[in-house]
Design an enzyme around this catalytic site. Structure first.
Site, mmCIF file in Angstrom:
data_model
loop_
_atom_site.group_PDB
_atom_site.id
_atom_site.type_symbol
_atom_site.label_atom_id
_atom_site.label_comp_id
_atom_site.label_asym_id
_atom_site.label_seq_id
_atom_site.Cartn_x
_atom_site.Cartn_y
_atom_site.Cartn_z
ATOM 1 N N ASP A 241 59.551 54.833 35.912
ATOM 2 C CA ASP A 241 60.357 55.861 36.578
ATOM 3 C C ASP A 241 59.433 56.916 37.196
ATOM 4 O OD1 ASP A 241 62.651 57.417 37.277
ATOM 5 O OD2 ASP A 241 62.294 58.673 35.524
ATOM 6 N N ASP A 245 58.150 57.443 41.523
ATOM 7 C CA ASP A 245 58.349 58.643 42.362
ATOM 8 C C ASP A 245 57.000 59.114 42.905
ATOM 9 O OD1 ASP A 245 61.107 58.659 41.695
ATOM 10 O OD2 ASP A 245 61.150 60.840 41.491
HETATM 11 C C1 IPM Z 1 65.933 56.329 38.763
HETATM 12 C C2 IPM Z 1 66.535 57.570 38.151
HETATM 13 C C3 IPM Z 1 67.257 57.238 36.866
HETATM 14 C C4 IPM Z 1 66.212 56.726 35.876
HETATM 15 C C5 IPM Z 1 68.071 58.369 36.246
HETATM 16 C C6 IPM Z 1 68.991 59.035 37.212
HETATM 17 C C7 IPM Z 1 68.848 57.879 35.050
HETATM 18 O O1 IPM Z 1 65.583 58.551 37.980
HETATM 19 O O2 IPM Z 1 66.683 55.375 39.048
HETATM 20 O O3 IPM Z 1 64.731 56.304 38.999
HETATM 21 O O4 IPM Z 1 65.562 57.534 35.210
HETATM 22 O O5 IPM Z 1 66.064 55.515 35.783
HETATM 23 MN MN MN Z 2 63.686 58.075 38.891
#
Ligand code: IPM
Ligand code: MN
Ligand code: NAD
Length: 346
Positions: A241, A245
């Site tokens: 996660d 990003d």
């Molecule tokens: C993602 C999001 C989700 C995650 C959240 C909103 C639950 O950040 O899809 O990357 O952490 O997986």
């Molecule tokens: Mn995420």
């Protein structure tokens, strides 16, 4: 044969980018004579408002019966203090459909380096596929809420590690045959199991694929110093996660990054990696490319329409090259301008 696509626009910029993806998919379906039926359903905060639950029964049955699911994004400040959060719906849908394999490709296309916040010579040739385990780890362990003390348990089994590692090795064979497995084996028991299982699998079944291990903290650093060194990054739920990003902005913006979440049968959920972006929602500013490229992944992985998927990807590249880009990439085009440009480029 008609393919059914569950269409879950969600919250914030979700409906803006999901409708862009839907328009592009519909346009390419015309071109390739594909018969598609979209079934719209409540999900996330919008579903809480309509039904009291982020993943209501009607949405469950639409998703269970669909060939693929197209999702915008969920969440937002409106539901931050709520007893049930929109994000719970996302965790439930991933678990219900067994979507354990989350593919998050990040590529800096030739000529696009100028959109990266990194120096051109560092960003260029970056082509990474993050493979994030999506059904285990701290997201699904026993959780104890509290105002004085709280805890979140992280668990992984050999079976869970092996099945996602297999996807990483298989996928790497169709790319540059290199897997970097990311963990925190210097501290965490789950990471030591992870490293053992991944290593054993490589020795027994994938000795033609190069495997290296990287601790997650140094991985975060190396991603922005030498991103082009990496091919497939294999990691657990939470590390994936966070790293995805971070990696997304190497290409210029989180708004560009798509994802596919697949189960054993390759039925899947497709969504951009970004969230509901409450700071820009409703302003027509959201970059729809991550959602549109998720639509391409849907056509490829769930409907087997590789040529239609590639056609979308080429149209996206041409659109970005032509300078029709949203403000996150330094342009002035709106979400709809970009969507129209991609449709025209098809
Ligand atoms: C993602 C999001 C989700 C995650 C959240 C909103 C639950 O950040 O899809 O990357 O952490 O997986
Ligand atoms: Mn995420
Ligand atoms: P976010 O990804 O929504 O936004 C982070 C930053 O990126 C913001 O500045 C936003 O404007 C920008 N951004 C995001 N998407 C963009 C796009 N398409 N075009 C241009 N800029 C874009 O993350 P956040 O603000 O931390 O989270 C907001 C909400 O979204 C939270 O409720 C969170 O739980 C939720 N969320 C949902 C998903 C999902 O549905 N899969 C993913 C991540 C976050």
């Amino acid at each position: 044969m008609t393919h059914t696509i569950a269409y879950l626009p969600g919250d914030g910029v979700g409906p803006e980018v999901a409708s862009a993806a839907r328009s592009v998919i519909e346009k390419v379906a015309d071109k390739f004579n594909l018969s598609l039926e979209f079934k719209e359903a409540h999900f996330g905060g919008a579903a809480i408002d309509a039904t009291g639950h982020p993943f209501p029964d009607e949405t469950k049955s639409i998703c269970d019966d669909a060939d693929a699911i197209l999702l915008g994004a969920v969440g937002g400040p409106k539901w931050d203090g709520a007893e049930i959060r929109p994000e719970k719906g996302l965790l439930e849908i991933r678990q219900r459909l067994g979507l354990f394999a989350n593919l998050r490709p990040i590529a800096v296309m030739a000529g696009m380096e100028r959109h990266s916040p990194l120096k051109t010579e560092i960003a260029k040739n970056t082509d990474i596929l993050i493979i994030r385990e999506l059904n285990g780890g701290v997201y699904y362990g026993k959780r104890v809420e509290g105002t004085e003390k709280a805890s979140d348990l992280s668990e992984y089994s050999r079976r869970e590690v092996e099945r996602i590692a297999r996807i990483a090795f298989e996928t790497a064979r169709g790319r540059r045959s290199k897997v970097t497995s990311v963990d925190k084996a210097n501290v965490l028991a789950t990471s030591r199991l992870w490293r053992t299982v991944v290593t054993e699998l490589q020795v027994s079944d994938y000795s033609d694929v190069t495997l290296e291990h990287q601790l997650v903290d140094s991985m975060a650093m190396k991603l922005v110093t030498n991103p082009s060194d990496y091919d497939v990054l294999l990691t657990e739920n939470m590390f994936g996660d966070i790293l995805s990003d971070e990696a997304s902005v190497i290409a210029g913006s989180i708004g560009l990054a798509p994802s596919a979440s697949l189960n054993e049968k390759k039925a899947g959920l497709y969504e951009p990696i970004h969230g509901s972006a409450p700071d820009i929602a409703g302003q027509g500013k959201a970059n729809p490319i991550g959602a549109v490229l998720s639509g391409a992944m849907l056509l490829r992985h769930s409907l087997g329409e590789n040529d239609a998927a590639t056609t979308i990807e080429v149209a996206v590249q041409n659109t970005i090259h032509s300078g029709t880009i949203t403000s996150d990439l330094g342009g002035s085009a709106s979400t709809i301008d970009v969507t129209r440009a991609v449709c025209a480029a098809l």
